[in-house]
Scaffold this active site. Structure first.
Site, mmCIF file in Angstrom:
data_model
loop_
_atom_site.group_PDB
_atom_site.id
_atom_site.type_symbol
_atom_site.label_atom_id
_atom_site.label_comp_id
_atom_site.label_asym_id
_atom_site.label_seq_id
_atom_site.Cartn_x
_atom_site.Cartn_y
_atom_site.Cartn_z
ATOM 1 C CB SER A 98 46.105 35.762 39.258
ATOM 2 O OG SER A 98 44.901 35.381 38.657
ATOM 3 C CG ASP A 242 40.707 36.087 38.513
ATOM 4 O OD1 ASP A 242 40.195 37.217 38.362
ATOM 5 O OD2 ASP A 242 41.672 35.683 37.832
ATOM 6 C CG ASP A 246 42.684 38.696 35.022
ATOM 7 O OD1 ASP A 246 42.235 37.906 35.875
ATOM 8 O OD2 ASP A 246 43.793 38.525 34.464
#
Length: 452
Positions: A98, A242, A246
């Site tokens: 992420s 990001d 998502d």
């Protein structure tokens, strides 16, 4: 034997590569995932980090060794992997860390239909299997290994999203998008293709070393380039994704950040209109404006703990049409209850382009209160400091306390929530009030106790 307690988190696997985990462990995770899901086939995707292709392929090898067929969708955003899991009806694994720095990587896993895999829904079992195999050799191979096939789902993903939001009649918009060298640079061009949008791309080159800034738009310093570009180009809106794309953050035409609570309220009002009512999930630190708007639009707000596993569980339990969090995660029933910042972004573009005013005026009706934002304090004794805050406010006239998630204290004019971090020695404070002066006063009173 590797210490998996360092990398198996509440909802995913995440750690430094190769110090904490590597391809040999990824292969064991693939075997364990195959066994725990009991699936005959799975789908696997990965982000642009340098270690992602190798880890992803090792995971696939582990699954095929157990007789499971693997569909590799290659480079993708996390919500693109959820799409594939939902559309194909297969359990899925996404290789990404992420917004974490480049040396990190991880696995987000789901069951068929993008249903989450967390500690209570299979992740603890997966960890136990991997620990056993890492200590005593490899798992027993299947009689017949599975196959690996490649499949590109990007155009299908884009078509599905665009089928859920009608953007054909909007006025032309100039849109700046900062992909942060993450997967937004892969998905945005295809999703936006053919829309009445003048796209101004920033950092669309896929580069898992993040040469321009961290791919974490929650940190204000990482959206300064976007804010400047919006003002410089006279754009109508700015979007920041990001690393695994998502989550989506929004800035208005002046470059001012738009609160994720305001986006939650805006999208909720659109989804309620589309579905003729319904339930909307919001966590306990979103603004008062969210449940207010939901009720005004004829919907039913349901408050839950912070975190995607809790939101998704409540979405499934209540049949909710939409859910939103302060961290800019947005969940849709039309997207298998999974989170997709891209779909939320399309809703904002449709709302903005469907009227003549600027974004700042549009979101003002959804941004009704003064907020502190999230303030972190490093403390030696999380429980002790939280107890001291509770003691200070317990019995105060007009104050109600609840412990759904940390401590929430509410009055007619303000509320605050104080939550411990699960992974760091931090207490997180969020304050909201009817005016800025009251929000500052409550903030200072709580921080004085926390930091005493």
């Amino acid at each position: 034997m590797p210490d998996l307690s360092q990398i198996v988190k509440a909802y995913d696997v995440r750690g430094v590569v190769p110090d904490q985990w590597d391809e040999s462990l990824a292969e064991l995770f693939g075997s364990a995932f195959a066994q725990v899901t009991g699936a005959e086939a799975i789908v696997v995707g990965h982000d642009m980090r340098p270690s992602s292709p190798g880890l992803s392929r090792a995971f696939a090898r582990g699954a095929t060794a157990r007789g499971v067929d693997v569909t590799e969708i290659g480079l993708c955003s996390t919500d693109q992997l959820y799409f594939a899991s939902g559309q194909l009806g297969l359990p899925g694994a996404m290789f990404t860390a992420s917004h974490n720095p480049a040396q990190y990587n991880g696995i987000k896993m789901c069951r068929a239909g993008a249903a989450p895999v967390g500690q209570d829904t299979g992740l603890a079992e997966i960890r136990s299997l991997v620990e056993g195999w890492a200590g005593s050799g490899a798992p027993e191979p299947a009689v017949a290994p599975g196959t690996i096939t490649q499949r590109d789902v990007l155009t299908d993903y884009a078509a599905h999203l665009r089928s859920l939001v009608d953007l054909t009649a909007i006025r032309p918009l100039k849109v700046v998008v900062d992909a942060g060298n993450g997967m937004g640079g892969h998905t945005v061009p295809t999703v936006f293709e053919g829309l009445p949008v003048d796209l101004v791309p920033m950092y669309f080159e896929l580069d898992g070393t993040f040469p321009n800034h961290e791919a974490n738009p929650l940190d204000p310093k990482n959206i300064t380039d976007l804010q400047a570009k919006v003002r410089e180009t006279g754009a109508d809106i700015g979007l920041a994704f990001d690393g695994d794309a998502d989550r989506c953050f929004v800035v208005d035409e002046s470059g001012a950040p738009v609160s994720p609570s305001a986006i939650t309220a805006l999208v909720a009002s659109r989804e309620l209109a589309k579905h003729g009512g319904g339930t909307v999930i919001h966590n306990c630190i979103t603004s008062w404006s969210v449940p207010e708007v939901v009720k005004e639009q004829g919907g039913t707000p349901v408050r839950t703990r912070v975190g995607h596993s809790f939101i998704k569980a409540e979405m499934a339990r209540t049949g909710a049409i939409f859910g939103g969090e302060h961290s800019a995660h947005y969940y849709f029933r039309d997207f298998w209850n999974a989170d997709t910042g891209m779909l939320a972004a399309l809703h904002v573009l449709a709302a903005l382009g469907g009227q003549d005013g600027p974004l700042s005026a549009l979101v003002a009706q959804y941004d009704r209160y003064a907020s502190s934002g999230e303030i972190n304090s490093t403390v030696d004794d999380q429980a002790g400091r939280a107890a001291a805050v509770r003691a200070a406010f317990e019995g105060r006239p007009g104050a109600e306390l609840d412990e759904l998630d940390g401590l929430t204290v509410s009055t007619a004019d303000w509320w605050f929530n104080l939550r411990p971090s699960n992974t760091e020695p931090l207490l997180r404070l969020n304050v909201e009030a009817r005016d800025a002066a009251t929000a500052e006063k409550v903030r200072d009173e709580v921080l004085a106790i926390v930091r005493a």
